[in-house]
Design an enzyme around this catalytic site. Sequence first.
Site, PDB file in Angstrom:
ATOM      1  N   ASP A  35      -4.466 -14.749  43.970  1.00 52.69           N
ATOM      2  CA  ASP A  35      -4.131 -13.623  43.189  1.00 52.69           C
ATOM      3  C   ASP A  35      -4.284 -12.308  43.943  1.00 52.69           C
ATOM      4  O   ASP A  35      -3.336 -11.563  43.600  1.00 52.69           O
ATOM      5  CB  ASP A  35      -5.359 -13.746  41.840  1.00 52.69           C
ATOM      6  CG  ASP A  35      -4.934 -12.842  40.642  1.00 52.69           C
ATOM      7  OD1 ASP A  35      -5.761 -12.650  39.828  1.00 52.69           O
ATOM      8  OD2 ASP A  35      -3.854 -12.245  41.031  1.00 52.69           O
ATOM      9  N   TYR A 122     -11.811 -21.535  40.548  1.00 53.83           N
ATOM     10  CA  TYR A 122     -12.142 -22.267  39.178  1.00 53.83           C
ATOM     11  C   TYR A 122     -12.796 -23.658  39.310  1.00 53.83           C
ATOM     12  O   TYR A 122     -12.814 -24.251  38.357  1.00 53.83           O
ATOM     13  CB  TYR A 122     -10.733 -22.069  38.541  1.00 53.83           C
ATOM     14  CG  TYR A 122     -10.562 -20.734  37.587  1.00 53.83           C
ATOM     15  CD1 TYR A 122     -11.409 -19.766  37.870  1.00 53.83           C
ATOM     16  CD2 TYR A 122      -9.731 -20.645  36.684  1.00 53.83           C
ATOM     17  CE1 TYR A 122     -11.314 -18.475  37.345  1.00 53.83           C
ATOM     18  CE2 TYR A 122      -9.279 -19.378  36.221  1.00 53.83           C
ATOM     19  CZ  TYR A 122     -10.078 -18.296  36.448  1.00 53.83           C
ATOM     20  OH  TYR A 122     -10.038 -17.143  35.677  1.00 53.83           O
TER      21      TYR A 122
HETATM   22  N1  APR Z   1      -1.368 -18.999  49.470  1.00 53.38           N
HETATM   23  C1  APR Z   1      -1.406 -20.118  48.665  1.00 53.38           C
HETATM   24  N2  APR Z   1      -2.335 -20.755  48.391  1.00 53.38           N
HETATM   25  C2  APR Z   1      -3.473 -20.079  48.408  1.00 53.38           C
HETATM   26  C3  APR Z   1      -3.627 -18.673  48.982  1.00 53.38           C
HETATM   27  C4  APR Z   1      -2.238 -18.200  49.699  1.00 53.38           C
HETATM   28  N3  APR Z   1      -2.323 -16.990  50.236  1.00 53.38           N
HETATM   29  N4  APR Z   1      -4.824 -18.017  48.858  1.00 53.38           N
HETATM   30  C5  APR Z   1      -5.713 -19.011  48.204  1.00 53.38           C
HETATM   31  N5  APR Z   1      -4.869 -20.008  47.912  1.00 53.38           N
HETATM   32  C6  APR Z   1      -5.152 -21.398  47.409  1.00 53.38           C
HETATM   33  C7  APR Z   1      -6.596 -21.875  47.347  1.00 53.38           C
HETATM   34  O1  APR Z   1      -7.150 -22.277  48.407  1.00 53.38           O
HETATM   35  C8  APR Z   1      -6.717 -22.840  46.344  1.00 53.38           C
HETATM   36  O2  APR Z   1      -6.148 -24.063  46.720  1.00 53.38           O
HETATM   37  O3  APR Z   1      -5.029 -21.438  46.020  1.00 53.38           O
HETATM   38  C9  APR Z   1      -5.487 -22.557  45.245  1.00 53.38           C
HETATM   39  C10 APR Z   1      -6.180 -21.784  43.748  1.00 53.38           C
HETATM   40  O4  APR Z   1      -7.482 -20.977  44.207  1.00 53.38           O
HETATM   41  P1  APR Z   1      -7.658 -19.620  43.864  1.00 53.38           P
HETATM   42  O5  APR Z   1      -6.867 -18.625  44.322  1.00 53.38           O
HETATM   43  O6  APR Z   1      -9.167 -19.281  43.827  1.00 53.38           O
HETATM   44  O7  APR Z   1      -7.306 -19.716  42.153  1.00 53.38           O
HETATM   45  P2  APR Z   1      -8.172 -20.481  40.967  1.00 53.38           P
HETATM   46  O8  APR Z   1      -9.010 -21.466  41.597  1.00 53.38           O
HETATM   47  O9  APR Z   1      -6.976 -20.720  39.817  1.00 53.38           O
HETATM   48  O10 APR Z   1      -9.152 -19.324  40.300  1.00 53.38           O
HETATM   49  C11 APR Z   1      -8.413 -18.250  39.593  1.00 53.38           C
HETATM   50  O11 APR Z   1      -9.576 -16.616  41.051  1.00 53.38           O
HETATM   51  O12 APR Z   1      -8.580 -15.269  42.280  1.00 53.38           O
HETATM   52  C12 APR Z   1      -9.267 -15.371  41.091  1.00 53.38           C
HETATM   53  O13 APR Z   1      -8.260 -13.975  39.644  1.00 53.38           O
HETATM   54  C13 APR Z   1      -8.178 -15.073  39.886  1.00 53.38           C
HETATM   55  O14 APR Z   1     -10.024 -15.402  38.391  1.00 53.38           O
HETATM   56  C14 APR Z   1      -9.029 -16.000  38.778  1.00 53.38           C
HETATM   57  C15 APR Z   1      -9.518 -17.002  39.628  1.00 53.38           C
END
Ligand code: APR
Length: 174
Positions: A35, A122
């Site tokens: 995000d 999450y």
């Molecule tokens: N490109 C691809 N994948 C990514 C990137 C990127 N630039 N950055 C992180 N990831 C991966 C992480 O390594 C993980 O495998 O995306 C996956 C989802 O992780 P998160 O981004 O932490 O998302 P999530 O687990 O769904 O949690 C959502 O995190 O960022 C906050 O605002 C968001 O509160 C929400 C929560």
Amino acid sequence: MTMIHVIKGDITRLTDVDAIVNAANSSLLGGGGVDGAIHKAAGPGLLEECRALHGCPAGEARVTGGYRLPGRYVIHTVGPVWRGGGKKEDEVLAGCYRNCLEAAARKRITSIAFPAISTGIYGYPKERAAGIAVHTVQSYLEEHPGKIEKVIFVLFDDESLQIYKELMKKRGRV
Ligand code: APR
């Protein structure tokens, strides 16, 4: 026949997709993880458009422009926080993938990239989430032939990449 690809990389740098999916939170006002990366790469216009959406319930999807990102659209979805598996997390996660594909089809988006929704902050178990992602996407594509031409699962770490590659091999779709 829809091509499904599994790659490792930064989803914000993909140039060959119409839309990338953001693993957002229900406020849609940005955060960390993917995000944070998407909002940083897209610039302030994305947050402005997101503000006007007034949030998104878990499991649903919202489409915005891509702004400074290479892709034309961002599809924001809110994954479930992992709470041990007894709070319908699997159903909500499946809903994320299905609703993103339905939103894409409505916008005539034909290529879409997914991060591993909910498996970061999450806390969703990676294998379990990958199984839901691959099964839900493949089922949608079988039920709606010809809508989506390309799906890319974009992983950010080797462990997740291996999990998806094994899964896709097992399901006979490389
Ligand atoms: N490109 C691809 N994948 C990514 C990137 C990127 N630039 N950055 C992180 N990831 C991966 C992480 O390594 C993980 O495998 O995306 C996956 C989802 O992780 P998160 O981004 O932490 O998302 P999530 O687990 O769904 O949690 C959502 O995190 O960022 C906050 O605002 C968001 O509160 C929400 C929560």
